[in-house]
Design a protein around this motif. Structure first.
Motif, PDB file in Angstrom:
ATOM      1  N   SER A 128      -5.509   3.851  10.359  1.00  0.00           N
ATOM      2  CA  SER A 128      -5.239   2.637   9.571  1.00  0.00           C
ATOM      3  C   SER A 128      -4.887   1.510  10.521  1.00  0.00           C
ATOM      4  CB  SER A 128      -4.077   2.902   8.601  1.00  0.00           C
ATOM      5  OG  SER A 128      -2.897   3.187   9.341  1.00  0.00           O
ATOM      6  N   GLY A 129      -4.676   0.319   9.966  1.00  0.00           N
ATOM      7  CA  GLY A 129      -4.296  -0.826  10.790  1.00  0.00           C
ATOM      8  C   GLY A 129      -5.498  -1.724  11.096  1.00  0.00           C
ATOM      9  N   PRO A 130      -5.267  -2.797  11.898  1.00  0.00           N
ATOM     10  CA  PRO A 130      -6.319  -3.788  12.143  1.00  0.00           C
ATOM     11  C   PRO A 130      -7.661  -3.186  12.572  1.00  0.00           C
ATOM     12  CG  PRO A 130      -4.246  -4.534  13.072  1.00  0.00           C
ATOM     13  CD  PRO A 130      -3.988  -3.149  12.554  1.00  0.00           C
ATOM     14  N   LEU A 157      -9.643   0.155  -2.398  1.00  0.00           N
ATOM     15  CA  LEU A 157     -10.212   0.749  -1.211  1.00  0.00           C
ATOM     16  C   LEU A 157      -9.936  -0.179  -0.026  1.00  0.00           C
ATOM     17  CD1 LEU A 157     -14.061   0.213  -1.026  1.00  0.00           C
ATOM     18  CD2 LEU A 157     -12.745  -0.706  -2.925  1.00  0.00           C
ATOM     19  N   ILE A 158      -9.637   0.460   1.167  1.00  0.00           N
ATOM     20  CA  ILE A 158      -9.924   1.842   1.528  1.00  0.00           C
ATOM     21  C   ILE A 158      -8.641   2.627   1.816  1.00  0.00           C
ATOM     22  CG2 ILE A 158     -12.172   1.338   2.540  1.00  0.00           C
ATOM     23  CD1 ILE A 158     -10.924   1.340   5.312  1.00  0.00           C
ATOM     24  N   ASN A 159      -8.731   3.948   1.674  1.00  0.00           N
ATOM     25  CA  ASN A 159      -7.712   4.818   2.248  1.00  0.00           C
ATOM     26  C   ASN A 159      -8.048   4.944   3.744  1.00  0.00           C
ATOM     27  OD1 ASN A 159      -5.708   6.876   2.646  1.00  0.00           O
ATOM     28  ND2 ASN A 159      -5.896   7.381   0.475  1.00  0.00           N
ATOM     29  N   ALA A 163       0.834  -1.205   0.000  1.00  0.00           N
ATOM     30  CA  ALA A 163       0.000   0.000   0.000  1.00  0.00           C
ATOM     31  C   ALA A 163       0.870   1.257   0.000  1.00  0.00           C
ATOM     32  CB  ALA A 163      -0.913   0.004   1.219  1.00  0.00           C
ATOM     33  N   SER A 164       0.442   2.231  -0.760  1.00  0.00           N
ATOM     34  CA  SER A 164       1.215   3.465  -0.903  1.00  0.00           C
ATOM     35  C   SER A 164       1.487   4.137   0.445  1.00  0.00           C
ATOM     36  CB  SER A 164       0.427   4.430  -1.794  1.00  0.00           C
ATOM     37  OG  SER A 164       1.146   5.629  -1.944  1.00  0.00           O
ATOM     38  N   GLY A 165       2.720   4.623   0.582  1.00  0.00           N
ATOM     39  CA  GLY A 165       3.099   5.366   1.787  1.00  0.00           C
ATOM     40  C   GLY A 165       3.584   4.488   2.916  1.00  0.00           C
ATOM     41  N   VAL A 185      -8.305   3.637  -9.332  1.00  0.00           N
ATOM     42  CA  VAL A 185      -8.711   4.819  -8.549  1.00  0.00           C
ATOM     43  C   VAL A 185      -8.907   4.399  -7.096  1.00  0.00           C
ATOM     44  CG1 VAL A 185     -10.417   6.645  -8.277  1.00  0.00           C
ATOM     45  CG2 VAL A 185      -9.786   5.864 -10.571  1.00  0.00           C
ATOM     46  N   LYS A 186      -8.220   5.117  -6.197  1.00  0.00           N
ATOM     47  CA  LYS A 186      -8.263   4.749  -4.774  1.00  0.00           C
ATOM     48  C   LYS A 186      -9.326   5.553  -4.046  1.00  0.00           C
ATOM     49  CE  LYS A 186      -5.252   3.907  -0.835  1.00  0.00           C
ATOM     50  NZ  LYS A 186      -3.850   3.848  -0.425  1.00  0.00           N
ATOM     51  N   LEU A 187     -10.210   4.848  -3.367  1.00  0.00           N
ATOM     52  CA  LEU A 187     -11.399   5.463  -2.776  1.00  0.00           C
ATOM     53  C   LEU A 187     -11.252   5.700  -1.276  1.00  0.00           C
ATOM     54  CD1 LEU A 187     -14.139   3.272  -4.523  1.00  0.00           C
ATOM     55  CD2 LEU A 187     -13.049   5.365  -5.368  1.00  0.00           C
ATOM     56  N   VAL A 195       2.523   3.619  -9.675  1.00  0.00           N
ATOM     57  CA  VAL A 195       2.749   4.922  -9.033  1.00  0.00           C
ATOM     58  C   VAL A 195       1.430   5.455  -8.497  1.00  0.00           C
ATOM     59  CG1 VAL A 195       3.495   7.315  -9.374  1.00  0.00           C
ATOM     60  CG2 VAL A 195       4.775   5.443 -10.428  1.00  0.00           C
ATOM     61  N   ASN A 196       1.440   5.783  -7.203  1.00  0.00           N
ATOM     62  CA  ASN A 196       0.275   6.402  -6.567  1.00  0.00           C
ATOM     63  C   ASN A 196       0.349   7.904  -6.845  1.00  0.00           C
ATOM     64  OD1 ASN A 196      -0.769   7.877  -3.920  1.00  0.00           O
ATOM     65  ND2 ASN A 196      -1.835   5.922  -4.026  1.00  0.00           N
ATOM     66  N   VAL A 197      -0.673   8.422  -7.504  1.00  0.00           N
ATOM     67  CA  VAL A 197      -0.658   9.810  -7.967  1.00  0.00           C
ATOM     68  C   VAL A 197      -1.518  10.673  -7.043  1.00  0.00           C
ATOM     69  CG1 VAL A 197      -1.366  11.338  -9.862  1.00  0.00           C
ATOM     70  CG2 VAL A 197      -0.247   9.152 -10.361  1.00  0.00           C
ATOM     71  N   GLY A 249      -6.830  -2.350   4.009  1.00  0.00           N
ATOM     72  CA  GLY A 249      -7.273  -1.771   5.265  1.00  0.00           C
ATOM     73  C   GLY A 249      -7.124  -2.799   6.370  1.00  0.00           C
ATOM     74  N   GLY A 250      -5.994  -2.707   7.089  1.00  0.00           N
ATOM     75  CA  GLY A 250      -5.804  -3.563   8.255  1.00  0.00           C
ATOM     76  C   GLY A 250      -5.356  -4.982   7.986  1.00  0.00           C
ATOM     77  N   ILE A 251      -4.882  -5.262   6.773  1.00  0.00           N
ATOM     78  CA  ILE A 251      -4.455  -6.644   6.485  1.00  0.00           C
ATOM     79  C   ILE A 251      -3.078  -6.911   7.086  1.00  0.00           C
ATOM     80  CG2 ILE A 251      -3.803  -8.267   4.647  1.00  0.00           C
ATOM     81  CD1 ILE A 251      -5.892  -6.847   2.857  1.00  0.00           C
ATOM     82  N   GLY A 295      -0.548  -2.453   4.163  1.00  0.00           N
ATOM     83  CA  GLY A 295      -0.052  -1.125   4.526  1.00  0.00           C
ATOM     84  C   GLY A 295       0.643  -1.091   5.870  1.00  0.00           C
ATOM     85  N   THR A 296      -0.078  -0.634   6.890  1.00  0.00           N
ATOM     86  CA  THR A 296       0.475  -0.428   8.234  1.00  0.00           C
ATOM     87  C   THR A 296       1.224  -1.648   8.766  1.00  0.00           C
ATOM     88  OG1 THR A 296      -1.293   1.145   8.664  1.00  0.00           O
ATOM     89  CG2 THR A 296      -0.211   0.230  10.597  1.00  0.00           C
ATOM     90  N   ALA A 297       0.796  -2.844   8.401  1.00  0.00           N
ATOM     91  CA  ALA A 297       1.442  -4.073   8.905  1.00  0.00           C
ATOM     92  C   ALA A 297       2.926  -4.121   8.526  1.00  0.00           C
ATOM     93  CB  ALA A 297       0.714  -5.307   8.377  1.00  0.00           C
TER      94      ALA A 297
HETATM   95  C1  LIG Z   1       2.175   6.562   7.003  1.00  0.00           C
HETATM   96  C2  LIG Z   1       1.160   6.367   5.927  1.00  0.00           C
HETATM   97  C3  LIG Z   1       1.306   7.031   4.695  1.00  0.00           C
HETATM   98  C4  LIG Z   1       0.354   6.866   3.679  1.00  0.00           C
HETATM   99  N1  LIG Z   1       0.523   7.502   2.487  1.00  0.00           N
HETATM  100  C5  LIG Z   1      -0.367   7.292   1.469  1.00  0.00           C
HETATM  101  C6  LIG Z   1      -0.177   7.898   0.188  1.00  0.00           C
HETATM  102  O1  LIG Z   1       0.806   8.616  -0.065  1.00  0.00           O
HETATM  103  N2  LIG Z   1      -1.111   7.661  -0.780  1.00  0.00           N
HETATM  104  C7  LIG Z   1      -2.210   6.864  -0.546  1.00  0.00           C
HETATM  105  O2  LIG Z   1      -3.034   6.671  -1.446  1.00  0.00           O
HETATM  106  N3  LIG Z   1      -2.393   6.254   0.665  1.00  0.00           N
HETATM  107  C8  LIG Z   1      -1.511   6.464   1.657  1.00  0.00           C
HETATM  108  N4  LIG Z   1      -1.703   5.854   2.878  1.00  0.00           N
HETATM  109  C9  LIG Z   1      -2.869   4.968   3.069  1.00  0.00           C
HETATM  110  C10 LIG Z   1      -2.510   3.493   2.881  1.00  0.00           C
HETATM  111  O3  LIG Z   1      -1.992   3.253   1.591  1.00  0.00           O
HETATM  112  C11 LIG Z   1      -3.747   2.598   3.135  1.00  0.00           C
HETATM  113  O4  LIG Z   1      -4.775   2.968   2.228  1.00  0.00           O
HETATM  114  C12 LIG Z   1      -4.290   2.700   4.543  1.00  0.00           C
HETATM  115  O5  LIG Z   1      -3.257   2.873   5.486  1.00  0.00           O
HETATM  116  C13 LIG Z   1      -5.150   1.503   4.930  1.00  0.00           C
HETATM  117  O6  LIG Z   1      -4.423   0.302   4.858  1.00  0.00           O
HETATM  118  P1  LIG Z   1      -3.646  -0.369   6.130  1.00  0.00           P
HETATM  119  O7  LIG Z   1      -4.636  -0.418   7.259  1.00  0.00           O
HETATM  120  O8  LIG Z   1      -3.198  -1.695   5.653  1.00  0.00           O
HETATM  121  O9  LIG Z   1      -2.514   0.556   6.437  1.00  0.00           O
HETATM  122  C14 LIG Z   1      -0.765   6.017   3.899  1.00  0.00           C
HETATM  123  C15 LIG Z   1      -0.903   5.345   5.130  1.00  0.00           C
HETATM  124  C16 LIG Z   1       0.032   5.496   6.144  1.00  0.00           C
HETATM  125  C17 LIG Z   1      -0.152   4.753   7.438  1.00  0.00           C
END
Ligand SMILES: Cc1cc2nc3c(=O)[nH]c(=O)nc-3n(C[C@H](O)[C@H](O)[C@H](O)COP(=O)(O)O)c2cc1C
Length: 299
Positions: free
Chosen positions: A214-216, A188-190, A18-20, A162-164, A96-98, A241-243, A263-265
């Motif tokens: 974010s997270g579990p 999805l989801i952000n 996941a991006s970021g 497209v990210k929702l 690339v996440n835009v 989302g929380g995987i 992502g967070t994991a």
């Molecule tokens: C530190 C951090 C930075 C993030 N940066 C981006 C980002 O640049 N673009 C984006 O679309 N989502 C971003 N996200 C969201 C994650 O990609 C993801 O959608 C969200 O954290 C839910 O997934 P997770 O619970 O597995 O982390 C970010 C999340 C975190 C925690």
């Protein structure tokens, strides 16, 4: 057994980052065989360099975290010139996440990224809760979401994901709007808009007051939304989302996601994506699943 397809993208398995949360990929090379990932979604990339928000911009919460990074990144030009050459030969899909504050900015970034041979797709972030202008603003209104996607669709001809955002009353309305505007897939989801207060200092923990959760803690919400969207659109759905385990990933696949993002994991266990790939293989073997696509949307 684990191959899946998202529009024109062939993924070795459904596990994406996941991006970021995974940098540009090589940051994790000591822990992850990058070639074993279905795809890497790199950091949110905007038209110009962004410093992000002031500190503190992260806070731990029960079963999750709040962040308000605010799309800190080097900007698309530096990405293309300096970072792309270092990742273009990775044996996985680079997506690339835009990000952006205006439709013009989204289009400018998409156009530049379209020139990169080894980037077969973009993930358009119309869902960032941590930027003052644009970001989530585009993702909470079906008409604005459709406008942004239609504009990018005109200039970007490869796979457009497209990210929702979950911060809406009806995620289905947004998903249908972006599908109608030409999206090839949705993810999805952000993060969910949240807030934490430091009671000793009697002020918000984050400099921005609110941030993205974010997270579990968010997983059941994400699974519900993926299930709703998968029933409402014809394009592939990518769930996140929380995987943090293969069982979590399977929940999303069974709810209708063709692929998932972790992502967070990654912050908790940098090798978690490999454990999830192993776990999916193990599940398929134990349950006699010859093709993982057979369980997509089974619920
Ligand atoms: C530190 C951090 C930075 C993030 N940066 C981006 C980002 O640049 N673009 C984006 O679309 N989502 C971003 N996200 C969201 C994650 O990609 C993801 O959608 C969200 O954290 C839910 O997934 P997770 O619970 O597995 O982390 C970010 C999340 C975190 C925690």
């Amino acid at each position: 057994m684990l191959e899946v397809k998202i529009h024109n993208l062939q993924l070795a398995n459904p596990v994406m980052t996941a991006s970021g949360t995974f940098g540009y990929g090589p940051e994790f090379a000591d822990f992850v065989d990058l070639g074993r990932l279905g795809a890497i979604v790199v950091k949110g990339t905007t038209g110009t360099r962004r410093q992000g928000n002031d500190y503190p911009r992260m806070a731990e919460t029960p079963s999750g975290m709040l962040n308000a990074v605010g799309l800190q990144n080097v900007g698309v030009e530096a990405f293309c010139k300096e970072i792309y050459p270092t990742i273009k030969d990775l044996k996985t899909n680079i997506i690339v996440n835009v990000g952006g504050s205006s439709i013009d900015e989204y289009c400018a970034v998409a156009e530049q990224v379209a020139e990169l041979d080894k980037v077969p797709a973009i993930e358009l972030n119309i869902s960032c809760p941590n930027v003052k202008k644009g970001g989530m603003g585009f993702g909470t209104d079906p008409q604005m979401a459709a406008q942004a996607v239609a504009a990018v669709r005109k200039v970007y001809h490869k796979t457009l994901i497209v990210k929702l955002t979950p911060n809406v009353t009806s995620v289905v309305d947004i998903a249908k709007a972006v599908e109608g505007a030409g999206a090839d897939a949705v993810s999805l989801i952000n993060t969910l808009l949240g807030m934490a207060i430091d009671v000793e200092r009697q002020r918000p923990v984050l400099s921005t007051i609110t941030g993205g959760l974010s997270g579990p803690a968010v997983k059941p919400i994400a699974v519900r939304m993926v299930w709703q969207v998968a029933h409402a659109v014809g394009i592939p759905v990518i769930g996140l989302g929380g995987i943090s385990t293969a069982a979590d990933a399977l929940e999303f696949l069974m709810a209708g996601a063709r692929a998932i993002e972790v992502g967070t994991a990654n912050f908790v266990d940098p090798a978690v994506t490999m454990k999830i790939v192993d776990g999916l293989e193990d599940y398929c073997r134990r349950h006699g699943v010859a093709d993982i696509n057979d369980i997509v949307g089974i619920v």
